[in-house]
Design a protein around this motif. Structure first.
Motif, PDB file in Angstrom:
ATOM      1  N   UNK A 186      33.567  40.291  51.022  1.00 21.32           N
ATOM      2  CA  UNK A 186      33.869  39.478  49.838  1.00 21.32           C
ATOM      3  C   UNK A 186      34.218  40.371  48.655  1.00 21.32           C
ATOM      4  N   UNK A 187      33.479  41.481  48.547  1.00 23.30           N
ATOM      5  CA  UNK A 187      33.744  42.410  47.446  1.00 23.30           C
ATOM      6  C   UNK A 187      35.165  42.955  47.553  1.00 23.30           C
ATOM      7  N   UNK A 188      35.516  43.343  48.784  1.00 26.25           N
ATOM      8  CA  UNK A 188      36.853  43.872  49.003  1.00 26.25           C
ATOM      9  C   UNK A 188      37.917  42.834  48.626  1.00 26.25           C
ATOM     10  N   UNK A 189      37.708  41.591  49.076  1.00 25.85           N
ATOM     11  CA  UNK A 189      38.668  40.522  48.785  1.00 25.85           C
ATOM     12  C   UNK A 189      38.705  40.229  47.286  1.00 25.85           C
ATOM     13  N   UNK A 190      37.519  40.335  46.660  1.00 24.84           N
ATOM     14  CA  UNK A 190      37.447  40.074  45.215  1.00 24.84           C
ATOM     15  C   UNK A 190      38.247  41.134  44.459  1.00 24.84           C
ATOM     16  N   UNK A 191      38.073  42.383  44.893  1.00 20.97           N
ATOM     17  CA  UNK A 191      38.773  43.471  44.217  1.00 20.97           C
ATOM     18  C   UNK A 191      40.269  43.413  44.483  1.00 20.97           C
ATOM     19  N   UNK A 192      40.662  42.816  45.609  1.00 18.50           N
ATOM     20  CA  UNK A 192      42.081  42.659  45.905  1.00 18.50           C
ATOM     21  C   UNK A 192      42.648  41.428  45.203  1.00 18.50           C
ATOM     22  N   UNK A 193      41.800  40.736  44.441  1.00 19.30           N
ATOM     23  CA  UNK A 193      42.274  39.583  43.691  1.00 19.30           C
ATOM     24  C   UNK A 193      42.487  38.341  44.542  1.00 19.30           C
ATOM     25  N   UNK A 194      41.895  38.308  45.736  1.00 23.05           N
ATOM     26  CA  UNK A 194      42.118  37.185  46.646  1.00 23.05           C
ATOM     27  C   UNK A 194      40.965  36.193  46.615  1.00 23.05           C
ATOM     28  N   UNK A 195      39.842  36.605  46.083  1.00 21.78           N
ATOM     29  CA  UNK A 195      38.643  35.782  46.058  1.00 21.78           C
ATOM     30  C   UNK A 195      38.003  35.950  44.682  1.00 21.78           C
ATOM     31  N   UNK A 196      37.381  34.878  44.177  1.00 26.03           N
ATOM     32  CA  UNK A 196      36.663  35.035  42.927  1.00 26.03           C
ATOM     33  C   UNK A 196      35.212  34.591  43.104  1.00 26.03           C
ATOM     34  N   UNK A 197      34.300  35.265  42.399  1.00 23.35           N
ATOM     35  CA  UNK A 197      32.887  34.892  42.456  1.00 23.35           C
ATOM     36  C   UNK A 197      32.628  33.806  41.416  1.00 23.35           C
ATOM     37  N   UNK A 198      31.957  32.738  41.817  1.00 24.61           N
ATOM     38  CA  UNK A 198      31.627  31.634  40.915  1.00 24.61           C
ATOM     39  C   UNK A 198      30.133  31.682  40.620  1.00 24.61           C
ATOM     40  N   UNK A 199      29.690  30.996  39.552  1.00 28.83           N
ATOM     41  CA  UNK A 199      28.248  30.941  39.288  1.00 28.83           C
ATOM     42  C   UNK A 199      27.501  30.332  40.475  1.00 28.83           C
ATOM     43  N   UNK A 200      26.256  30.692  40.625  1.00 31.58           N
ATOM     44  CA  UNK A 200      25.426  30.108  41.676  1.00 31.58           C
ATOM     45  C   UNK A 200      25.656  30.715  43.035  1.00 31.58           C
ATOM     46  N   UNK A 201      26.180  31.937  43.084  1.00 27.96           N
ATOM     47  CA  UNK A 201      26.347  32.616  44.367  1.00 27.96           C
ATOM     48  C   UNK A 201      27.469  32.058  45.225  1.00 27.96           C
ATOM     49  N   UNK A 202      28.395  31.312  44.615  1.00 25.07           N
ATOM     50  CA  UNK A 202      29.515  30.756  45.380  1.00 25.07           C
ATOM     51  C   UNK A 202      30.755  31.635  45.236  1.00 25.07           C
ATOM     52  N   UNK A 203      31.606  31.580  46.253  1.00 28.37           N
ATOM     53  CA  UNK A 203      32.858  32.320  46.235  1.00 28.37           C
ATOM     54  C   UNK A 203      34.002  31.371  46.537  1.00 28.37           C
ATOM     55  N   UNK A 204      35.179  31.648  45.963  1.00 29.16           N
ATOM     56  CA  UNK A 204      36.325  30.785  46.227  1.00 29.16           C
ATOM     57  C   UNK A 204      37.573  31.613  46.460  1.00 29.16           C
ATOM     58  N   UNK A 205      38.331  31.175  47.467  1.00 35.15           N
ATOM     59  CA  UNK A 205      39.599  31.823  47.765  1.00 35.15           C
ATOM     60  C   UNK A 205      40.611  31.504  46.664  1.00 35.15           C
ATOM     61  N   UNK A 206      41.415  32.479  46.314  1.00 33.44           N
ATOM     62  CA  UNK A 206      42.351  32.278  45.201  1.00 33.44           C
ATOM     63  C   UNK A 206      43.782  32.007  45.646  1.00 33.44           C
ATOM     64  N   UNK A 207      44.178  32.480  46.817  1.00 32.07           N
ATOM     65  CA  UNK A 207      45.567  32.176  47.207  1.00 32.07           C
ATOM     66  C   UNK A 207      45.708  32.132  48.722  1.00 32.07           C
TER      67      UNK A 207
END
Lengths: 360, 360
Positions: free
Chosen positions: B339-360
């Protein structure tokens, strides 16, 4: 530091399989100190976790593990620091999941000092290691304790730099404190146990296991007021430490490098995400001293502070370029170019209306 | 483009010593087009600037200079573009001090295209020049016109990269448009005059003079929607261009490098001051396309977009790590690290409450 039976109770709770820090915190909150928790009936405790977990409290395995840990703790330079101890590091009380206790080997007083995490790749470049060691030495000389993870590469260089200054260094292990990992760093671990501090939340004899390292990383960031990433590939463990740091409200710093170096990509990703770009140890020290965490950075010979004639001519009131030309005898372009340099050095700020003001 | 006597009046105003763009703008505002300004009595004009300045309007020197400029403008591929012309570049109308007219040699239509300034050191490293040329080529292929200053080093590489794509390139000169400076770039200037555009606000025959270059730099940034600094020392002209860009509301981009390279210090200072750190041409294109300035960056093979299994398993709704472990069969640590890797690649974002969401 605490009664021997008190320590035994802390160890008994943490060494019982299935009792994690969060369940233990709930038990402590409800019943008081571990001795009081353990005086409750097992059926009363079983409201907070499966009964089998509490049955294991008195198993032979746990009794023997407690005994071994007490023997370890009784040796010279060894300590077990619990949540209830004065020596428990205050910064860890602010993080989401503080460990119930820490095995410590070395100078416990380092836990009370301002600290900076310095982390990075195991497969660092030679220049990256030189940077880590030089930066860590400067931080340590400024009184910051260097926190890192005893890994090869950047961690090793950071510890070595830390050991040379008065701030010294803390190595947070992903194994039991009596396990030397990686083996190649046995000498370094020995040095740190004598003039620095080895720290682990894992039971004695815990072998290296991949899933323990991200957990350990939250302590590296949590023990420090800031986290500097020296070199890191995308997706590497250092970025997990940096993310922990950001989540814990610590300032994240990263050293940039060539856009063609895979070991700079992690740092660049951090800077894009808001980490502070760092070119010198002073960049970090200025930021932390600005937040009251450490002493101000030592002024260096290379700074423009006192010797710059234009800065002297500016005085401390807002002034426009024309007046500066008149005062200095320079052309408008010369003044503009020097102002830009001073602005970029953080010594001058541009105000609305074409005015400039000296900052220090 | 305008009546010959109309052009003559524009030239007469701008070629009169002592009449700068700001006085000329005041005259135009008060009296209308240059022909109407010039029809006023000299004593009426003298309310706006010293009488001697307006007496010079009809001097032999000015008359001859106007005549030479009209001859120059009559040649194939040459043009003089005034504030009143349709071809006058719209972005320059937004800046504080737009030039009254521009001497142009080449493809005037490039003035209507989205543009990016690419600037940097004259004494660039070989890698810096390679970066500038490769980035400029990608921008030009994406339809952006590369604006630079025809200097040696980064400027030269940027122009060369720009010439290879459909966006082509504009060179803004700090000399008269009929003066080739630096001499070593005569061949490049010739190429640009054929498939790109040479531009200058200075009168014909104006020799290279240090004070004209910062003035020219505001046009390099002003003609473009963003400014990329490739390599720059502290206090260098490229930083003046970057500052102009920021003052003009343009996005500033900078390429990082080693903290030990003097040619990266300018870029690092810009990033510290808020410029966007750029690792690839796509970083710039994404930012500019996000602002509607150019087409979106081309997806590259190296992106994780489609092929990443975890991304597919995420779907597009917010999801927690436990659910992702269940879906993927991975451990919590493996999922966190991915998830960290995807987040840093701008493909995933971390949301409040420990949730993650795909961006594209």
């Amino acid at each position: 530091m605490k009664s021997d039976s008190g320590l035994a109770s802390w160890l008994q709770l943490t060494l019982t399989p299935g009792l994690g820090p969060s369940t233990i915190r709930q038990l402590l909150k409800k019943f008081g100190l571990p001795e009081q928790v353990l005086s409750r009936s097992r059926s009363e405790l079983a409201r907070m976790a499966p009964r089998a977990t509490f049955d294991a409290l008195d198993s032979t395995e746990v009794v023997e593990a407690v005994s071994r840990a007490r023997e370890w703790a009784a040796q010279e330079g060894h300590a077990v620091v619990t949540l209830a101890d004065e020596a428990y590091p205050k910064p860890l009380l602010e993080i989401a999941d503080p460990p119930t206790l820490l095995y410590a080997h070395g100078r416990l007083e380092l836990l009370g000092r301002p600290a900076l995490a310095v982390v990075g790749s195991r497969n660092a470049t030679a220049q990256g290691e030189r940077n880590a060691e030089a930066f860590a030495r400067t931080f340590s000389e400024a009184g910051l304790t260097i926190v890192s993870g005893l890994a090869l590469g950047i961690d090793t260089a950071a510890h070595r730099g830390g050991l040379t200054g008065r701030g010294s260094t803390i190595a947070v292990l992903g194994t039991g404190i009596d396990v030397t990992y990686p083996a190649r760093n046995a000498g370094l671990a020995h040095d740190i146990s004598r003039t620095g501090l080895l720290l682990s939340e894992f039971p004695l004899e815990t072998k290296a296991a991949a899933h323990n390292f991200p957990r350990r990383n939250r302590l590296i960031s949590g023990l420090a007021q800031g986290c500097l990433v020296v070199e890191a590939a995308l997706g590497s463990g250092s970025l997990i430490t940096a993310r922990s740091a950001a989540e814990q409200g610590r300032e994240v710093f990263a050293i940039p490098g060539s856009i063609h170096s895979p070991l700079s990509k992690g740092c660049h990703a951090l800077i894009k995400a808001g980490a502070k770009l760092v070119e010198s140890a002073d960049d970090v020290l200025s930021e932390l001293s600005g937040r009251g965490i450490c002493e101000p950075a030592t002024p260096r010979g290379g700074r423009t502070t006192v010797t710059d004639p234009l800065l002297t001519q500016m005085g401390f009131d807002p002034i426009d370029v024309d007046s500066l030309c008149a005062r200095s005898g320079l052309s408008a372009d010369q003044v503009s170019s020097q102002l830009l340099r001073l602005e970029l050095a953080g010594l001058v700020t541009a105000l609305p209306g074409g005015l400039f003001q000296r900052l220090d």
